[in-house]
Design a protein around this motif. Sequence first.
Motif, PDB file in Angstrom:
ATOM      1  N   GLU A  22       0.837  -1.197   0.000  1.00 48.51           N
ATOM      2  CA  GLU A  22       0.000   0.000   0.000  1.00 48.51           C
ATOM      3  C   GLU A  22       0.873   1.248   0.000  1.00 48.51           C
ATOM      4  OE1 GLU A  22      -3.167   0.367   2.725  1.00 48.51           O
ATOM      5  OE2 GLU A  22      -3.840  -1.724   2.515  1.00 48.51           O
ATOM      6  N   TYR A  23       0.394   2.275  -0.671  1.00 48.49           N
ATOM      7  CA  TYR A  23       1.161   3.507  -0.819  1.00 48.49           C
ATOM      8  C   TYR A  23       0.387   4.672  -0.212  1.00 48.49           C
ATOM      9  CZ  TYR A  23       3.714   7.362  -2.993  1.00 48.49           C
ATOM     10  OH  TYR A  23       4.456   8.504  -3.204  1.00 48.49           O
ATOM     11  N   SER A  24       1.047   5.495   0.572  1.00 43.94           N
ATOM     12  CA  SER A  24       0.427   6.671   1.180  1.00 43.94           C
ATOM     13  C   SER A  24       0.870   7.933   0.448  1.00 43.94           C
ATOM     14  CB  SER A  24       0.816   6.771   2.659  1.00 43.94           C
ATOM     15  OG  SER A  24       0.412   8.026   3.188  1.00 43.94           O
ATOM     16  N   GLU A  25      -0.058   8.842   0.223  1.00 40.71           N
ATOM     17  CA  GLU A  25       0.268  10.115  -0.428  1.00 40.71           C
ATOM     18  C   GLU A  25       1.209  10.950   0.421  1.00 40.71           C
ATOM     19  OE1 GLU A  25      -0.305  11.034  -3.320  1.00 40.71           O
ATOM     20  OE2 GLU A  25      -2.064  10.010  -4.111  1.00 40.71           O
ATOM     21  N   ASP A  26       1.251  10.676   1.727  1.00 37.85           N
ATOM     22  CA  ASP A  26       2.120  11.439   2.637  1.00 37.85           C
ATOM     23  C   ASP A  26       3.534  10.873   2.698  1.00 37.85           C
ATOM     24  OD1 ASP A  26       0.009  13.108   3.308  1.00 37.85           O
ATOM     25  OD2 ASP A  26      -0.687  11.748   4.900  1.00 37.85           O
ATOM     26  N   PHE A  27       3.798   9.787   1.958  1.00 32.93           N
ATOM     27  CA  PHE A  27       5.114   9.133   2.009  1.00 32.93           C
ATOM     28  C   PHE A  27       6.191  10.055   1.429  1.00 32.93           C
ATOM     29  CE2 PHE A  27       8.306   6.424  -0.166  1.00 32.93           C
ATOM     30  CZ  PHE A  27       8.857   5.833   0.952  1.00 32.93           C
ATOM     31  N   LYS A  28       7.295  10.193   2.158  1.00 34.28           N
ATOM     32  CA  LYS A  28       8.449  10.978   1.698  1.00 34.28           C
ATOM     33  C   LYS A  28       9.668  10.054   1.654  1.00 34.28           C
ATOM     34  CE  LYS A  28       6.515  15.150   1.715  1.00 34.28           C
ATOM     35  NZ  LYS A  28       5.135  14.740   1.982  1.00 34.28           N
ATOM     36  N   PHE A  29      10.449  10.165   0.593  1.00 31.69           N
ATOM     37  CA  PHE A  29      11.604   9.283   0.398  1.00 31.69           C
ATOM     38  C   PHE A  29      12.874  10.126   0.341  1.00 31.69           C
ATOM     39  CE2 PHE A  29      14.003   6.302  -2.609  1.00 31.69           C
ATOM     40  CZ  PHE A  29      14.393   5.464  -1.567  1.00 31.69           C
ATOM     41  N   TYR A  30      13.787   9.895   1.276  1.00 31.28           N
ATOM     42  CA  TYR A  30      15.051  10.642   1.328  1.00 31.28           C
ATOM     43  C   TYR A  30      16.224   9.680   1.143  1.00 31.28           C
ATOM     44  CZ  TYR A  30      12.114  14.255   3.487  1.00 31.28           C
ATOM     45  OH  TYR A  30      11.140  15.178   3.744  1.00 31.28           O
ATOM     46  N   ILE A  31      17.165  10.061   0.311  1.00 30.85           N
ATOM     47  CA  ILE A  31      18.386   9.267   0.113  1.00 30.85           C
ATOM     48  C   ILE A  31      19.580  10.172   0.421  1.00 30.85           C
ATOM     49  CG2 ILE A  31      19.721   7.869  -1.505  1.00 30.85           C
ATOM     50  CD1 ILE A  31      17.231   7.530  -3.188  1.00 30.85           C
ATOM     51  N   THR A  32      20.528   9.679   1.206  1.00 28.12           N
ATOM     52  CA  THR A  32      21.742  10.451   1.508  1.00 28.12           C
ATOM     53  C   THR A  32      22.955   9.711   0.968  1.00 28.12           C
ATOM     54  OG1 THR A  32      22.057   9.372   3.656  1.00 28.12           O
ATOM     55  CG2 THR A  32      20.725  11.390   3.606  1.00 28.12           C
ATOM     56  N   THR A  33      24.019  10.443   0.735  1.00 25.03           N
ATOM     57  CA  THR A  33      25.264   9.839   0.276  1.00 25.03           C
ATOM     58  C   THR A  33      26.434  10.483   0.982  1.00 25.03           C
ATOM     59  OG1 THR A  33      26.702   9.444  -1.641  1.00 25.03           O
ATOM     60  CG2 THR A  33      25.396  11.451  -1.672  1.00 25.03           C
ATOM     61  N   LYS A  34      27.484   9.707   1.194  1.00 28.30           N
ATOM     62  CA  LYS A  34      28.705  10.241   1.795  1.00 28.30           C
ATOM     63  C   LYS A  34      29.704  10.682   0.723  1.00 28.30           C
ATOM     64  CE  LYS A  34      28.532   7.717   6.174  1.00 28.30           C
ATOM     65  NZ  LYS A  34      29.219   6.767   7.073  1.00 28.30           N
ATOM     66  N   LEU A  35      29.337  10.472  -0.539  1.00 25.83           N
ATOM     67  CA  LEU A  35      30.222  10.894  -1.624  1.00 25.83           C
ATOM     68  C   LEU A  35      30.313  12.414  -1.649  1.00 25.83           C
ATOM     69  CD1 LEU A  35      29.024   8.489  -4.467  1.00 25.83           C
ATOM     70  CD2 LEU A  35      31.034   8.253  -3.012  1.00 25.83           C
ATOM     71  N   ARG A  36      31.528  12.946  -1.860  1.00 23.36           N
ATOM     72  CA  ARG A  36      31.731  14.392  -1.801  1.00 23.36           C
ATOM     73  C   ARG A  36      31.123  15.105  -3.001  1.00 23.36           C
ATOM     74  NH1 ARG A  36      36.479  15.724  -2.742  1.00 23.36           N
ATOM     75  NH2 ARG A  36      36.577  17.676  -1.612  1.00 23.36           N
ATOM     76  N   ASN A  37      31.244  14.505  -4.185  1.00 25.98           N
ATOM     77  CA  ASN A  37      30.733  15.160  -5.383  1.00 25.98           C
ATOM     78  C   ASN A  37      30.129  14.104  -6.305  1.00 25.98           C
ATOM     79  OD1 ASN A  37      30.179  17.168  -7.193  1.00 25.98           O
ATOM     80  ND2 ASN A  37      32.214  17.192  -8.111  1.00 25.98           N
ATOM     81  N   PRO A  38      29.006  13.533  -5.915  1.00 29.76           N
ATOM     82  CA  PRO A  38      28.436  12.420  -6.689  1.00 29.76           C
ATOM     83  C   PRO A  38      27.891  12.879  -8.041  1.00 29.76           C
ATOM     84  CG  PRO A  38      26.911  13.084  -4.981  1.00 29.76           C
ATOM     85  CD  PRO A  38      28.169  13.874  -4.750  1.00 29.76           C
ATOM     86  N   HIS A  39      27.907  11.961  -8.999  1.00 27.51           N
ATOM     87  CA  HIS A  39      27.363  12.248 -10.323  1.00 27.51           C
ATOM     88  C   HIS A  39      26.180  11.334 -10.566  1.00 27.51           C
ATOM     89  CE1 HIS A  39      27.079  13.181 -14.574  1.00 27.51           C
ATOM     90  NE2 HIS A  39      27.097  11.879 -14.837  1.00 27.51           N
ATOM     91  N   TYR A  40      25.056  11.916 -10.944  1.00 30.24           N
ATOM     92  CA  TYR A  40      23.852  11.137 -11.209  1.00 30.24           C
ATOM     93  C   TYR A  40      23.452  11.313 -12.672  1.00 30.24           C
ATOM     94  CZ  TYR A  40      23.547  11.008  -6.126  1.00 30.24           C
ATOM     95  OH  TYR A  40      23.831  10.826  -4.796  1.00 30.24           O
ATOM     96  N   ALA A  41      22.870  10.252 -13.223  1.00 32.64           N
ATOM     97  CA  ALA A  41      22.426  10.293 -14.618  1.00 32.64           C
ATOM     98  C   ALA A  41      21.314  11.323 -14.780  1.00 32.64           C
ATOM     99  CB  ALA A  41      21.939   8.911 -15.039  1.00 32.64           C
ATOM    100  N   PRO A  42      21.191  11.950 -15.963  1.00 29.42           N
ATOM    101  CA  PRO A  42      20.151  12.978 -16.186  1.00 29.42           C
ATOM    102  C   PRO A  42      18.744  12.475 -15.893  1.00 29.42           C
ATOM    103  CG  PRO A  42      21.739  12.980 -17.984  1.00 29.42           C
ATOM    104  CD  PRO A  42      22.076  11.810 -17.129  1.00 29.42           C
ATOM    105  N   GLU A  43      18.461  11.199 -16.259  1.00 31.47           N
ATOM    106  CA  GLU A  43      17.108  10.690 -16.031  1.00 31.47           C
ATOM    107  C   GLU A  43      16.785  10.590 -14.542  1.00 31.47           C
ATOM    108  OE1 GLU A  43      19.797   7.161 -17.232  1.00 31.47           O
ATOM    109  OE2 GLU A  43      19.427   9.228 -17.864  1.00 31.47           O
ATOM    110  N   LEU A  44      17.800  10.374 -13.714  1.00 31.99           N
ATOM    111  CA  LEU A  44      17.574  10.347 -12.268  1.00 31.99           C
ATOM    112  C   LEU A  44      17.377  11.768 -11.729  1.00 31.99           C
ATOM    113  CD1 LEU A  44      17.482   8.744  -9.607  1.00 31.99           C
ATOM    114  CD2 LEU A  44      19.952   8.996  -9.457  1.00 31.99           C
ATOM    115  N   CYS A  45      18.166  12.704 -12.236  1.00 36.40           N
ATOM    116  CA  CYS A  45      18.084  14.096 -11.760  1.00 36.40           C
ATOM    117  C   CYS A  45      16.709  14.715 -12.010  1.00 36.40           C
ATOM    118  CB  CYS A  45      19.158  14.945 -12.436  1.00 36.40           C
ATOM    119  SG  CYS A  45      20.835  14.511 -11.949  1.00 36.40           S
ATOM    120  N   THR A  46      16.027  14.271 -13.064  1.00 33.97           N
ATOM    121  CA  THR A  46      14.710  14.834 -13.367  1.00 33.97           C
ATOM    122  C   THR A  46      13.618  14.280 -12.453  1.00 33.97           C
ATOM    123  OG1 THR A  46      14.315  13.112 -15.032  1.00 33.97           O
ATOM    124  CG2 THR A  46      15.288  15.191 -15.795  1.00 33.97           C
ATOM    125  N   GLN A  47      13.932  13.210 -11.734  1.00 33.05           N
ATOM    126  CA  GLN A  47      12.919  12.562 -10.892  1.00 33.05           C
ATOM    127  C   GLN A  47      13.036  12.931  -9.415  1.00 33.05           C
ATOM    128  OE1 GLN A  47      13.335   8.376 -11.642  1.00 33.05           O
ATOM    129  NE2 GLN A  47      12.897   8.563 -13.822  1.00 33.05           N
TER     130      GLN A  47
END
Length: 440
Positions: A22-47
């Motif tokens: 089941e999915y709640s509209e109030d659900f918040k998803f946080y991701i943290t990283t210890k990388l100093r200068n991480p690089h993410y793909a463009p398709e991820l950055c748009t989401q």
Amino acid sequence: LRKQTFKQGGALCIKLGDATVEYSEDFKFYITTKLRNPHYAPELCTQVSLLNFMTTPEGLEDQLLGIVVQRERPELEEEKTKLVLQGAENARQLKEIEDKILEVLSSSEGNILEDETAINVISSSKTLSNDIAQKQVNAEKTEKKIDDARMGYKPVARHVSVLFFNISDLAAIEPMYQYSLTWFVNLFEDTINKAEKHRDLAKRIEVLISYFTYSLYVNVCRSLFEKDKLLFSFTLCISIKAHIKKQIDMAQFRFLLTGGISTSEPPANPSAWLADKLWAEMVRLSESFEVFEGLSDSYKSDMEPWREIYDSAEPTSCHFPEPWNTRLDQFQKLLLLRLIRPDKLVLGMQQFVMEQMGRKFIEPPPFDLDRCYQDSSSLTPLIFVLSPGSDPMSALLKYADTYRINVDIISLGQGQGPKAAKLIETAQANGGWVVLQNCH
């Protein structure tokens, strides 16, 4: 991340792998990283929304300025804080006045000029508004005086901020070389307390900068491998000369590190004794920077003086052929040394640091257990990173004996965790030390 939800049995659901939950509209998803200068793909950055909590040079500079002014001129910082609060209060009162006037205008019936209550409200609001405006004018004048006085300490804040980002880059050399902002700020506050006092502001700033630079060097060298200490001294010197004194072009510094990037084939190497790779770098250097323009042609026209440097046992002491010896500064001559005698570049860097910052910045102080202990606290443990064959235990026990402190030693391994925790709890209560061996 795509929020591909669907209705199932009247409930909002989402698939996680093979499972449906089941999915709640109030659900918040946080991701943290210890990388100093991480690089993410463009398709991820748009989401997702990316937040970088790393402090900026300007933000850190302002924070450090507040710290040094608070310690040196506490009355200024206190007055600055009062003005900020007063400004916020004035803005709040003005908003209340606007709301009150709007309320009167909206509720008034008929000719407003005949509404005595409305006229009284508007009149009193006008008086209060003029009073607040005058206060704001006076506050701005006072704030300008305070800011002018605070700006006297800006060179210190600027210098210290640059050095923080210098040591932050050390993690690119070795991931273990990471230093927290809290530790750095504490070191700066220690400098303010211990550096020699002076009534003359210019002299005081000079002392603070000198004391902190060497204090940082000593404290960071304590945690570096021997092979990286000269590199740290060199990058420290480059940061100061490039970002504070504006005497070094960072593009030239990158050339010193990489030798430049080739975009075309260089002309044929005119000499048999200089490696083709070094000749290609010389051509790139003469094409990349105006100050080196004509270098490759000058070399081809008279190679004998260059050959003497190439054959010399001490090329760092040799004079380069004119006009290069007088045209180039000490740093730019390192680029020439890289081209002719790259094997002596480390020695050249050492001499450069010594000439610019003094001999003490190329002679790391020996390990001092007492100094380490004084810099630690009950919440800041000492960690010994050992090389094969080294053992600090005898020195540590001898040092503890001078303070008459009880020392418990435990070697970590399977099942030893609870015992170590028990020893730490006992030491916390009784004031002893616990040495945890074999930590990895």
